[in-house]
Design an enzyme around this catalytic site. Structure first.
Site, PDB file in Angstrom:
ATOM      1  N   GLY A  31       1.022  18.269  14.220  1.00 29.77           N
ATOM      2  CA  GLY A  31       0.855  17.396  15.003  1.00 29.77           C
ATOM      3  C   GLY A  31      -0.652  17.484  15.867  1.00 29.77           C
ATOM      4  O   GLY A  31      -1.174  18.646  15.695  1.00 29.77           O
TER       5      GLY A  31
ATOM      6  N   GLN B  16      -7.397  16.223  21.332  1.00 32.92           N
ATOM      7  CA  GLN B  16      -7.774  17.217  20.524  1.00 32.92           C
ATOM      8  C   GLN B  16      -9.012  16.899  19.563  1.00 32.92           C
ATOM      9  O   GLN B  16      -9.645  17.739  18.894  1.00 32.92           O
ATOM     10  CB  GLN B  16      -6.623  17.971  19.618  1.00 32.92           C
ATOM     11  CG  GLN B  16      -5.672  18.378  20.426  1.00 32.92           C
ATOM     12  CD  GLN B  16      -4.638  19.234  19.519  1.00 32.92           C
ATOM     13  OE1 GLN B  16      -3.537  18.430  19.471  1.00 32.92           O
ATOM     14  NE2 GLN B  16      -4.691  20.414  19.128  1.00 32.92           N
TER      15      GLN B  16
ATOM     16  N   CYS C  52      -1.488  25.956  18.138  1.00 32.17           N
ATOM     17  CA  CYS C  52      -2.089  24.790  18.356  1.00 32.17           C
ATOM     18  C   CYS C  52      -3.250  24.881  17.696  1.00 32.17           C
ATOM     19  O   CYS C  52      -4.213  25.703  17.537  1.00 32.17           O
ATOM     20  CB  CYS C  52      -2.384  24.578  20.227  1.00 32.17           C
ATOM     21  SG  CYS C  52      -3.152  23.382  20.510  1.00 32.17           S
ATOM     22  N   LEU C  53      -3.930  23.485  17.132  1.00 32.44           N
ATOM     23  CA  LEU C  53      -5.027  23.508  16.274  1.00 32.44           C
ATOM     24  C   LEU C  53      -6.219  23.509  17.064  1.00 32.44           C
ATOM     25  O   LEU C  53      -7.488  23.842  16.657  1.00 32.44           O
ATOM     26  CB  LEU C  53      -4.973  22.184  15.538  1.00 32.44           C
ATOM     27  CG  LEU C  53      -3.878  21.948  14.382  1.00 32.44           C
ATOM     28  CD1 LEU C  53      -4.089  20.662  13.929  1.00 32.44           C
ATOM     29  CD2 LEU C  53      -3.958  23.005  13.426  1.00 32.44           C
TER      30      LEU C  53
ATOM     31  N   HIS D  17       5.017  19.274  22.712  1.00 37.17           N
ATOM     32  CA  HIS D  17       3.686  19.839  22.893  1.00 37.17           C
ATOM     33  C   HIS D  17       2.555  19.051  22.720  1.00 37.17           C
ATOM     34  O   HIS D  17       1.541  18.923  23.758  1.00 37.17           O
ATOM     35  CB  HIS D  17       3.791  20.887  21.609  1.00 37.17           C
ATOM     36  CG  HIS D  17       2.205  21.523  21.498  1.00 37.17           C
ATOM     37  ND1 HIS D  17       2.117  22.763  21.306  1.00 37.17           N
ATOM     38  CD2 HIS D  17       1.270  20.837  21.146  1.00 37.17           C
ATOM     39  CE1 HIS D  17       0.982  23.201  21.060  1.00 37.17           C
ATOM     40  NE2 HIS D  17       0.349  22.062  21.089  1.00 37.17           N
ATOM     41  N   GLU D  18       2.750  17.784  22.125  1.00 32.20           N
ATOM     42  CA  GLU D  18       1.645  16.811  22.128  1.00 32.20           C
ATOM     43  C   GLU D  18       1.474  15.897  23.198  1.00 32.20           C
ATOM     44  O   GLU D  18       0.551  15.585  23.594  1.00 32.20           O
ATOM     45  CB  GLU D  18       1.917  15.852  20.886  1.00 32.20           C
ATOM     46  CG  GLU D  18       1.881  16.505  19.504  1.00 32.20           C
ATOM     47  CD  GLU D  18       0.625  17.397  19.100  1.00 32.20           C
ATOM     48  OE1 GLU D  18      -0.523  17.309  19.848  1.00 32.20           O
ATOM     49  OE2 GLU D  18       0.926  18.451  18.623  1.00 32.20           O
TER      50      GLU D  18
ATOM     51  N   HIS E 235      -0.543  17.560  25.713  1.00 26.84           N
ATOM     52  CA  HIS E 235      -2.171  17.430  25.531  1.00 26.84           C
ATOM     53  C   HIS E 235      -2.395  16.299  26.394  1.00 26.84           C
ATOM     54  O   HIS E 235      -3.408  16.381  26.746  1.00 26.84           O
ATOM     55  CB  HIS E 235      -2.146  17.277  24.021  1.00 26.84           C
ATOM     56  CG  HIS E 235      -2.490  18.550  23.305  1.00 26.84           C
ATOM     57  ND1 HIS E 235      -3.074  19.586  23.437  1.00 26.84           N
ATOM     58  CD2 HIS E 235      -1.800  19.262  22.284  1.00 26.84           C
ATOM     59  CE1 HIS E 235      -3.325  20.619  22.700  1.00 26.84           C
ATOM     60  NE2 HIS E 235      -2.463  20.231  21.784  1.00 26.84           N
TER      61      HIS E 235
HETATM   62 CO    CO Z   1      -1.743  21.634  20.306  1.00 27.75          CO
END
Ligand code: CO
Length: 194
Positions: A43, A48, A90-91, A132-133, A136
């Site tokens: 995701g 991000q 998380c990226l 989670h997204e 963000h």
């Molecule tokens: Co993340």
């Protein structure tokens, strides 16, 4: 376009709803998928990649030719049910993992790039990724939702991310807060007004 790491200011930005979809936005979404695959992620939210827009992409297979590519624009979560603890990463916090408690099931309503409405009852990994997204888009990171003990454990790693960020800023690799805010304004004028 690149994936920004903690503590980049866009990760703390509460993003604005998208009012307009055009070819450029579709291209940006394509680029987000490619960046996500390159990083082996499932995701990736617009925040991000420093875009202040309420949208994110998901593919649970983490590979371009497998699974299903999902685009969520202006997502709204409702009807949370149950509770489950599971490990997240998380990226924007590469290498950092920790347990987070979230509702086990949730309903999501959103739009895709063609303007079609999605209305999905989610469970399992997809429910977790979508929650989670969505976080963000409100400037919330999974580490914010960890237990006090969990937060204590990741504190040194977060401090290290902050040190790296500061040194990248000093050599001009990362824009100033003023530039980032000006960029946000430009994107919002293009996609969030009218
Ligand atoms: Co993340």
């Amino acid at each position: 376009m690149q994936i920004v790491h903690y503590p980049h200011p866009t990760l703390r930005h509460k993003s604005s709803p998208v009012r307009r979809v055009d070819r450029q936005l579709a291209d940006l979404v394509r680029e987000m998928f490619e960046l996500m695959y390159a990083a082996n992620g499932v995701g990736l939210a617009a925040n991000q990649v420093a875009l202040p827009l309420r949208l994110f992409v998901v593919n649970l297979a983490a590979k371009p030719d497998e699974g299903q590519e999902l685009v969520f624009i202006n997502p709204v979560l409702t009807r949370p049910k149950g509770s489950e603890e599971s490990e997240e990463g998380c990226l924007s916090l590469p290498g950092l993992y920790g347990n987070v408690v979230r509702p086990k099931q949730v309903q999501v309503q959103a739009f895709d790039l063609r303007g079609s409405e999605l209305n999905l009852a989610l469970t399992g990994l997809l429910a977790r990724v979508v929650q989670h997204e969505c976080d963000h888009l409100d400037g919330v990171l999974f580490t914010d939702r960890m237990s006090p003990t969990g937060q204590l454990n990741v504190k040194p790693a977060l401090d290290e991310f902050e040190t790296v960020f500061q040194s990248q800023r000093e050599v001009g690799e990362i824009e100033s807060d003023e530039q980032i805010l000006a960029d946000h304004k430009r994107w919002q004028e293009r996609y969030c007004e009218g």
